[in-house]
Design a protein around this motif. Structure first.
Motif, PDB file in Angstrom:
ATOM      1  N   ARG A 254      -7.123 -12.882  10.897  1.00 41.19           N
ATOM      2  CA  ARG A 254      -7.175 -14.198  11.543  1.00 41.19           C
ATOM      3  C   ARG A 254      -8.290 -15.079  10.980  1.00 41.19           C
ATOM      4  O   ARG A 254      -8.278 -16.289  11.171  1.00 41.19           O
ATOM      5  CB  ARG A 254      -7.284 -14.052  13.050  1.00 41.19           C
ATOM      6  N   SER A 255      -9.264 -14.455  10.282  1.00 43.56           N
ATOM      7  CA  SER A 255     -10.360 -15.232   9.704  1.00 43.56           C
ATOM      8  C   SER A 255     -10.033 -15.739   8.299  1.00 43.56           C
ATOM      9  O   SER A 255     -10.852 -16.409   7.678  1.00 43.56           O
ATOM     10  CB  SER A 255     -11.637 -14.385   9.664  1.00 43.56           C
ATOM     11  N   LEU A 256      -8.826 -15.417   7.815  1.00 41.67           N
ATOM     12  CA  LEU A 256      -8.429 -15.758   6.446  1.00 41.67           C
ATOM     13  C   LEU A 256      -7.196 -16.651   6.441  1.00 41.67           C
ATOM     14  O   LEU A 256      -6.449 -16.684   7.420  1.00 41.67           O
ATOM     15  CB  LEU A 256      -8.139 -14.474   5.667  1.00 41.67           C
ATOM     16  N   PRO A 257      -6.948 -17.318   5.313  1.00 41.97           N
ATOM     17  CA  PRO A 257      -5.719 -18.106   5.212  1.00 41.97           C
ATOM     18  C   PRO A 257      -4.482 -17.210   5.289  1.00 41.97           C
ATOM     19  O   PRO A 257      -4.540 -16.011   4.985  1.00 41.97           O
ATOM     20  CB  PRO A 257      -5.813 -18.760   3.828  1.00 41.97           C
ATOM     21  N   ALA A 258      -3.366 -17.802   5.653  1.00 41.32           N
ATOM     22  CA  ALA A 258      -2.118 -17.061   5.846  1.00 41.32           C
ATOM     23  C   ALA A 258      -1.624 -16.392   4.567  1.00 41.32           C
ATOM     24  O   ALA A 258      -0.875 -15.416   4.636  1.00 41.32           O
ATOM     25  CB  ALA A 258      -1.042 -17.992   6.395  1.00 41.32           C
ATOM     26  N   TRP A 259      -2.048 -16.869   3.402  1.00 36.79           N
ATOM     27  CA  TRP A 259      -1.573 -16.299   2.137  1.00 36.79           C
ATOM     28  C   TRP A 259      -2.339 -15.040   1.724  1.00 36.79           C
ATOM     29  O   TRP A 259      -1.997 -14.406   0.729  1.00 36.79           O
ATOM     30  CB  TRP A 259      -1.584 -17.352   1.018  1.00 36.79           C
ATOM     31  N   ALA A 260      -3.331 -14.623   2.506  1.00 35.33           N
ATOM     32  CA  ALA A 260      -4.092 -13.399   2.200  1.00 35.33           C
ATOM     33  C   ALA A 260      -3.202 -12.169   2.383  1.00 35.33           C
ATOM     34  O   ALA A 260      -2.378 -12.109   3.289  1.00 35.33           O
ATOM     35  CB  ALA A 260      -5.320 -13.304   3.099  1.00 35.33           C
ATOM     36  N   VAL A 261      -3.388 -11.185   1.501  1.00 31.17           N
ATOM     37  CA  VAL A 261      -2.570  -9.967   1.490  1.00 31.17           C
ATOM     38  C   VAL A 261      -3.480  -8.755   1.711  1.00 31.17           C
ATOM     39  O   VAL A 261      -4.498  -8.610   1.022  1.00 31.17           O
ATOM     40  CB  VAL A 261      -1.829  -9.831   0.133  1.00 31.17           C
ATOM     41  N   PRO A 262      -3.114  -7.871   2.652  1.00 28.98           N
ATOM     42  CA  PRO A 262      -3.961  -6.694   2.876  1.00 28.98           C
ATOM     43  C   PRO A 262      -3.932  -5.722   1.700  1.00 28.98           C
ATOM     44  O   PRO A 262      -2.918  -5.572   1.029  1.00 28.98           O
ATOM     45  CB  PRO A 262      -3.363  -6.045   4.127  1.00 28.98           C
ATOM     46  N   ILE A 263      -5.070  -5.078   1.472  1.00 29.34           N
ATOM     47  CA  ILE A 263      -5.182  -4.029   0.459  1.00 29.34           C
ATOM     48  C   ILE A 263      -4.785  -2.718   1.125  1.00 29.34           C
ATOM     49  O   ILE A 263      -5.358  -2.334   2.152  1.00 29.34           O
ATOM     50  CB  ILE A 263      -6.615  -3.935  -0.101  1.00 29.34           C
ATOM     51  N   HIS A 264      -3.819  -2.031   0.538  1.00 30.98           N
ATOM     52  CA  HIS A 264      -3.348  -0.756   1.071  1.00 30.98           C
ATOM     53  C   HIS A 264      -4.083   0.404   0.390  1.00 30.98           C
ATOM     54  O   HIS A 264      -4.664   0.236  -0.688  1.00 30.98           O
ATOM     55  CB  HIS A 264      -1.836  -0.624   0.851  1.00 30.98           C
ATOM     56  N   LEU A 265      -4.043   1.562   1.012  1.00 30.88           N
ATOM     57  CA  LEU A 265      -4.708   2.746   0.469  1.00 30.88           C
ATOM     58  C   LEU A 265      -4.277   3.051  -0.961  1.00 30.88           C
ATOM     59  O   LEU A 265      -5.065   3.532  -1.763  1.00 30.88           O
ATOM     60  CB  LEU A 265      -4.423   3.969   1.348  1.00 30.88           C
ATOM     61  N   GLU A 266      -3.029   2.776  -1.297  1.00 23.85           N
ATOM     62  CA  GLU A 266      -2.480   3.114  -2.610  1.00 23.85           C
ATOM     63  C   GLU A 266      -2.741   2.053  -3.674  1.00 23.85           C
ATOM     64  O   GLU A 266      -2.417   2.257  -4.837  1.00 23.85           O
ATOM     65  CB  GLU A 266      -0.961   3.314  -2.503  1.00 23.85           C
ATOM     66  N   ASP A 267      -3.278   0.909  -3.310  1.00 25.55           N
ATOM     67  CA  ASP A 267      -3.428  -0.205  -4.256  1.00 25.55           C
ATOM     68  C   ASP A 267      -4.494   0.071  -5.306  1.00 25.55           C
ATOM     69  O   ASP A 267      -5.599   0.529  -5.000  1.00 25.55           O
ATOM     70  CB  ASP A 267      -3.753  -1.500  -3.524  1.00 25.55           C
ATOM     71  N   ARG A 268      -4.128  -0.222  -6.543  1.00 28.36           N
ATOM     72  CA  ARG A 268      -5.006  -0.065  -7.704  1.00 28.36           C
ATOM     73  C   ARG A 268      -4.813  -1.276  -8.613  1.00 28.36           C
ATOM     74  O   ARG A 268      -3.869  -2.037  -8.472  1.00 28.36           O
ATOM     75  CB  ARG A 268      -4.643   1.205  -8.507  1.00 28.36           C
ATOM     76  N   TRP A 269      -5.717  -1.433  -9.596  1.00 28.56           N
ATOM     77  CA  TRP A 269      -5.572  -2.467 -10.618  1.00 28.56           C
ATOM     78  C   TRP A 269      -5.594  -1.748 -11.960  1.00 28.56           C
ATOM     79  O   TRP A 269      -6.533  -1.013 -12.244  1.00 28.56           O
ATOM     80  CB  TRP A 269      -6.707  -3.491 -10.535  1.00 28.56           C
TER      81      TRP A 269
END
Length: 169
Positions: free
Chosen positions: A60-75
Motif C-alpha cells: 500500500r506504500s508503493l505505486p500499483a505497478w510494483a511487483v512482489p519479489i518471490h522466493l524463487e526470483d533471481r536475476w
C-alpha cells in the motif's frame, strides 16, 4: 532535462527539485561497461520496473505497478545464457543473483534498462536502483540510496522515467 528525470550530479542525484545522497559503483562511472567491472554505466537509462519484498515493504506504500519479489526470483548474470540480464526463477543453474536477500539491499529495487531487453553478452547486468549498505559505501555498479530516499524515488518515479548518468561526475 526535466525535473522528472533522475540526474546524477557531483552533489548527488537530483530528482523533482531535490538532491539525494547516492552511492555508485566501486569503480566509478563506466563509459565502457563490462560484467563485473564495478562501474556504474554512463548514459541515459530508463526505469523498467519496481520490485519489492512483500514481507518487508507494504504494498500500500508503493505505486500499483510494483511487483512482489518471490522466493524463487533471481536475476541472470551469466553472459552466455539466453536469459542474461533478465528476471528468472529458481531452479536456475547459471549464475543467478538472488533477489530475496538476507540483508535489506533489495527490499525495494528499480531495475534499469541498461543492456536490456536485448542483452549483449558481457556488457553488464543487474543495474538497479536499490538501498545502500551505508552512506558512501560503493555498489557493484548500481545506484544506492537511504531507505527513506529510495521510498520517495519509488513512489514518484514511473516506468520509463529517465536516469541520466553523465560520463563524468
Amino acid at each position: 532535462m526535466s525535473t522528472a528525470d533522475l540526474v546524477l550530479t557531483p552533489m548527488g542525484l537530483r530528482f523533482l527539485g531535490r538532491t539525494f545522497p547516492v552511492s555508485i559503483g566501486r569503480s566509478g562511472i563506466a563509459t565502457d561497461k563490462r560484467e563485473g567491472d564495478g562501474g556504474t554505466p554512463a548514459g541515459i537509462h530508463r526505469i523498467i520496473g519496481l520490485l519489492y519484498r512483500p514481507d518487508r515493504v507494504a504494498a500500500r506504500s508503493l505505486p500499483a505497478w510494483a511487483v512482489p519479489i518471490h522466493l524463487e526470483d533471481r536475476w541472470c548474470d551469466a553472459p552466455v545464457h539466453p536469459a542474461y540480464n533478465h528476471l528468472v526463477r529458481k531452479p536456475f543453474e547459471p549464475s543467478p543473483e538472488r533477489l530475496r536477500r538476507a540483508d535489506p539491499l533489495y527490499d525495494l529495487v528499480l531495475p534499469l534498462d541498461w543492456n536490456w531487453p536485448d542483452a549483449i553478452p558481457g556488457k553488464g547486468s543487474a543495474i538497479f536502483i536499490h538501498q545502500w549498505r551505508r552512506p558512501g559505501y560503493p555498489t557493484a555498479g548500481c545506484l544506492a540510496f537511504s531507505r527513506p530516499d529510495l521510498l520517495f524515488i519509488a513512489r514518484h518515479a514511473a516506468p520509463g522515467t529517465r536516469v541520466v548518468i553523465p560520463g563524468r561526475v
